[in-house]
Design an enzyme around this catalytic site. Structure first.
Site, short mmCIF file in Angstrom:
data_model
loop_
_atom_site.label_atom_id
_atom_site.label_comp_id
_atom_site.label_asym_id
_atom_site.label_seq_id
_atom_site.Cartn_x
_atom_site.Cartn_y
_atom_site.Cartn_z
N ASN A 155 0.86 -1.19 0.00
CA ASN A 155 0.00 0.00 0.00
C ASN A 155 0.89 1.23 0.00
OD1 ASN A 155 -1.95 1.94 0.31
ND2 ASN A 155 -2.41 1.44 2.45
N LYS B 126 0.05 4.26 -0.29
CA LYS B 126 -0.61 5.43 0.30
C LYS B 126 -0.40 6.66 -0.61
CE LYS B 126 -0.28 3.29 4.80
NZ LYS B 126 -0.18 3.47 6.26
N HIS C 107 -9.59 0.94 5.16
CA HIS C 107 -8.31 1.22 5.82
C HIS C 107 -8.53 2.22 6.95
CE1 HIS C 107 -4.18 2.50 6.49
NE2 HIS C 107 -3.78 1.43 5.83
N GLU D 28 -6.96 4.68 7.98
CA GLU D 28 -6.77 6.09 7.62
C GLU D 28 -8.00 6.66 6.92
OE1 GLU D 28 -1.97 5.33 7.25
OE2 GLU D 28 -3.17 5.54 5.43
N GLU E 203 -5.14 -4.89 10.70
CA GLU E 203 -4.08 -3.91 10.92
C GLU E 203 -4.38 -3.13 12.19
OE1 GLU E 203 -4.22 -1.18 7.56
OE2 GLU E 203 -6.18 -0.58 8.29
N GLY F 39 2.51 2.55 10.70
CA GLY F 39 3.43 3.67 10.52
C GLY F 39 4.14 4.11 11.78
N SER G 286 3.36 -2.01 10.25
CA SER G 286 4.82 -1.97 10.35
C SER G 286 5.46 -3.32 10.03
CB SER G 286 5.25 -1.48 11.74
OG SER G 286 4.81 -0.15 11.97
#
Length: 263
Positions: A13, A15, A106, A108, A178, A184, A222
């Protein structure tokens, strides 16, 4: 239930990265690594999720790879078809562009862009109806984990979409777990914790559909070469949704190699 018979998926991904020239170089580096030491498709499926404006250019670059690498959209519109919806890209438009896979849910998107359960239901339903495969992301916050709510939160996120997925469409779903606190941040759930959650997910989804026993469950948060082998050794972890490490061809390749060699 061991997922050892499930062909793993490793999806990068990207991003909101990188610039065009860097993206092209990244793909060229990955293709070279796969040419020098091939990872068979039967051992590990590989996908790349670039920014929307790069979907077709990256897809074209991947055509010359010595094996299939899927191009994955990072998101899809809650609106189906075509029409006066400025800035949106529908599932049908993705399908028309030969994009077969899409990320939905996701963290985010949930946190920064208001993707509430009702919106995600519309996105999942549109994607499946258009014939796309959905990589559906679930995960809990650090506060929810510390409060002992992690399993409840994750299972609820799966139940949220159950009303819009028919019996046959579960075959077009991949689940990516996740933990939000590991995205991150450099923090990673321990292999034991990740395996425990994946086993819970498999048990929970198997109560909804028998396909849950053979569904690919990916870990994201991560993931890097240093922890990929341990994660790949977990019976119910069938791949990885890779963020930062996917922006380095060698790191991404090593993660795919770890899953290909372990499963």
């Amino acid at each position: 239930m061991s997922g050892s018979t499930i062909t793993p998926w490793v999806v990068g991904n990207w991003k909101m990265n990188p610039m065009q020239a860097d993206a092209k170089q990244l793909v060229q580096n990955l293709k070279k690594l796969l040419q020098d030491q091939e990872i068979a498709e039967s051992a590990c499926q590989i996908g790349i999720a670039p920014i929307s404006i790069a979907l077709q250019s990256i897809q074209a670059e991947l055509q010359s790879a010595n094996r299939h690498i899927a191009t994955v959209a990072q998101d899809v519109s809650r609106i189906a078809g075509t029409g006066a919806y400025t800035g949106e890209v529908s599932a049908e438009l993705l399908k028309d562009s030969q994009i077969e896979f899409v990320l939905v849910g996701h963290s985010e998107r949930r946190e920064f862009f208001g993707d509430a359960p009702n919106i995600l239901n519309e996105k999942v339903q549109n994607a499946l109806n258009a014939g796309l495969t959905v990589i559906y992301c679930v995960g809990e916050s650090l506060e929810q984990r510390e409060n002992g709510q992690a399993e409840q939160v994750v299972l609820q996120q799966i139940c949220d979409i159950a009303s819009v997925v028919n019996a046959q469409q579960w075959e077009k779903i991949v689940i990516a777990y996740e933990p939000i606190w590991a995205i991150g941040t450099g923090k990673t759930a321990s292999p034991a914790d990740a395996q425990a959650m994946h086993a819970t997910i498999r048990e929970g989804i198997s109560q909804i559909t028998p396909i849950g026993q053979t569904m690919a469950l990916l870990y994201g948060g991560s993931v890097k070469p240093e922890n990929a082998v341990e994660l790949a050794a977990c019976p119910d972890i069938n791949g990885a949704l890779v963020g930062g490490a996917s922006l380095n061809a060698e790191s991404f390749y090593k993660i795919a190699q770890a899953f290909a060699n372990t499963k």
